[in-house]
Motif scaffolding. Structure first.
Motif, PDB file in Angstrom:
ATOM      1  N   CYS A 147      49.382  50.959  37.763  1.00  0.00           N
ATOM      2  CA  CYS A 147      49.814  49.576  37.547  1.00  0.00           C
ATOM      3  C   CYS A 147      48.729  48.592  37.985  1.00  0.00           C
ATOM      4  O   CYS A 147      48.409  47.649  37.256  1.00  0.00           O
ATOM      5  CB  CYS A 147      51.107  49.311  38.299  1.00  0.00           C
ATOM      6  SG  CYS A 147      51.719  47.633  38.136  1.00  0.00           S
ATOM      7  N   LEU A 148      48.148  48.796  39.163  1.00  0.00           N
ATOM      8  CA  LEU A 148      47.111  47.890  39.647  1.00  0.00           C
ATOM      9  C   LEU A 148      45.838  47.975  38.821  1.00  0.00           C
ATOM     10  O   LEU A 148      45.196  46.959  38.572  1.00  0.00           O
ATOM     11  CB  LEU A 148      46.805  48.170  41.114  1.00  0.00           C
ATOM     12  CG  LEU A 148      47.779  47.584  42.122  1.00  0.00           C
ATOM     13  CD1 LEU A 148      47.433  48.032  43.524  1.00  0.00           C
ATOM     14  CD2 LEU A 148      47.778  46.076  42.037  1.00  0.00           C
ATOM     15  N   VAL A 181      43.522  40.664  43.839  1.00  0.00           N
ATOM     16  CA  VAL A 181      44.164  41.832  43.216  1.00  0.00           C
ATOM     17  C   VAL A 181      43.184  43.003  43.153  1.00  0.00           C
ATOM     18  O   VAL A 181      43.562  44.155  43.387  1.00  0.00           O
ATOM     19  CB  VAL A 181      44.703  41.464  41.816  1.00  0.00           C
ATOM     20  CG1 VAL A 181      45.196  42.694  41.082  1.00  0.00           C
ATOM     21  CG2 VAL A 181      45.815  40.446  41.927  1.00  0.00           C
ATOM     22  N   VAL A 233      43.496  43.732  32.623  1.00  0.00           N
ATOM     23  CA  VAL A 233      43.961  42.529  31.921  1.00  0.00           C
ATOM     24  C   VAL A 233      43.431  41.268  32.597  1.00  0.00           C
ATOM     25  O   VAL A 233      42.916  40.357  31.929  1.00  0.00           O
ATOM     26  CB  VAL A 233      45.500  42.515  31.840  1.00  0.00           C
ATOM     27  CG1 VAL A 233      46.012  41.196  31.309  1.00  0.00           C
ATOM     28  CG2 VAL A 233      45.993  43.667  30.981  1.00  0.00           C
ATOM     29  N   LEU A 234      43.525  41.189  33.928  1.00  0.00           N
ATOM     30  CA  LEU A 234      43.051  40.004  34.641  1.00  0.00           C
ATOM     31  C   LEU A 234      41.545  39.808  34.492  1.00  0.00           C
ATOM     32  O   LEU A 234      41.069  38.679  34.338  1.00  0.00           O
ATOM     33  CB  LEU A 234      43.417  40.096  36.125  1.00  0.00           C
ATOM     34  CG  LEU A 234      44.859  39.813  36.493  1.00  0.00           C
ATOM     35  CD1 LEU A 234      45.090  40.047  37.977  1.00  0.00           C
ATOM     36  CD2 LEU A 234      45.236  38.397  36.129  1.00  0.00           C
ATOM     37  N   THR A 268      46.599  46.186  35.588  1.00  0.00           N
ATOM     38  CA  THR A 268      46.650  44.745  35.852  1.00  0.00           C
ATOM     39  C   THR A 268      45.252  44.186  36.034  1.00  0.00           C
ATOM     40  O   THR A 268      44.940  43.096  35.543  1.00  0.00           O
ATOM     41  CB  THR A 268      47.504  44.461  37.098  1.00  0.00           C
ATOM     42  OG1 THR A 268      48.799  45.014  36.909  1.00  0.00           O
ATOM     43  CG2 THR A 268      47.597  42.986  37.380  1.00  0.00           C
ATOM     44  N   ASN A 269      44.401  44.934  36.727  1.00  0.00           N
ATOM     45  CA  ASN A 269      43.019  44.491  36.910  1.00  0.00           C
ATOM     46  C   ASN A 269      42.271  44.404  35.588  1.00  0.00           C
ATOM     47  O   ASN A 269      41.486  43.482  35.388  1.00  0.00           O
ATOM     48  CB  ASN A 269      42.271  45.426  37.859  1.00  0.00           C
ATOM     49  CG  ASN A 269      42.360  44.953  39.270  1.00  0.00           C
ATOM     50  OD1 ASN A 269      42.150  43.774  39.530  1.00  0.00           O
ATOM     51  ND2 ASN A 269      42.670  45.858  40.161  1.00  0.00           N
ATOM     52  N   THR A 283      42.227  36.963  40.973  1.00  0.00           N
ATOM     53  CA  THR A 283      41.741  38.219  40.409  1.00  0.00           C
ATOM     54  C   THR A 283      40.986  39.028  41.463  1.00  0.00           C
ATOM     55  O   THR A 283      41.125  40.250  41.539  1.00  0.00           O
ATOM     56  CB  THR A 283      40.836  37.945  39.198  1.00  0.00           C
ATOM     57  OG1 THR A 283      41.560  37.162  38.253  1.00  0.00           O
ATOM     58  CG2 THR A 283      40.378  39.224  38.540  1.00  0.00           C
TER      59      THR A 283
END
Length: 181
Positions: free
Chosen positions: A75-76, A64, A82-83, A79-80, A61
């Protein structure tokens, strides 16, 4: 998909590269300390294996998050979010599993020598899990803010703006629109 300039500014205001580096350090610390406790005491190995996996997830994590801090994209950032929420959930689970064993009491004479060491390590693990959970929640909230509120600011027209004459008031703007300018 790219972010608007205000979204990038809002996301970078959270210092994602710094927080990602802190998460990587906390993850490495969690893996190392959990491995030490794993080797010392066999009866709490299931909890320690979960902490080792949690440390590995923190490292991923953090990597990322550092990458998203360098080149933010929708997108990043998503994604961050969610992570970070998954990491916060696993941190809470790890905290609950380890808090049951503090203060650590050895059942035999062999463990009495290492009680102080294990109590210190478990206390450090609990503190690092709480810090990682707070970082994860803050980054997730700032990521949601960067994706939502900043985009609304960017897309909302400003009345009487010179860049967008169709939003202006008065006869000159209407005349320019009718004339095709």
């Amino acid at each position: 998909m790219s972010l608007y300039a205000s979204q990038i500014k809002a996301f970078k205001s959270a210092e994602p590269k710094t927080l990602g580096a802190v998460e990587i350090i906390i993850g490495a610390l969690t893996v190392i300390l959990s491995t030490i406790v794993y080797k010392l005491h066999y009866h709490i190995q299931r909890e320690i294996i979960i902490l080792i996996l949690n440390g590995a997830q923190l490292i991923i994590t953090g990597i990322v998050l550092v990458h998203a801090g360098r080149r933010p994209s929708k997108c990043l950032v998503g994604t961050n979010i969610v992570l970070q929420l998954l990491t916060a959930a696993f941190d809470i689970v790890g905290f609950g599993l380890i808090a049951r064993h503090v203060p650590f009491r050895g059942e035999s004479y062999y463990y009495r020598d290492s009680e102080f060491l294990v109590n210190g390590i478990l206390g450090t693990l609990i503190g690092s899990l709480v810090l990682a959970c707070i970082i994860g929640l803050v980054v997730a909230l700032l990521g949601v803010y960067a994706l939502s509120v900043s985009a609304i600011k960017e897309l909302t027209p400003i009345p009487n703006a010179t860049a967008n004459p169709q939003y202006g008031s008065g006869g000159q703007a209407r005349a320019a629109m009718r004339a095709g300018n």
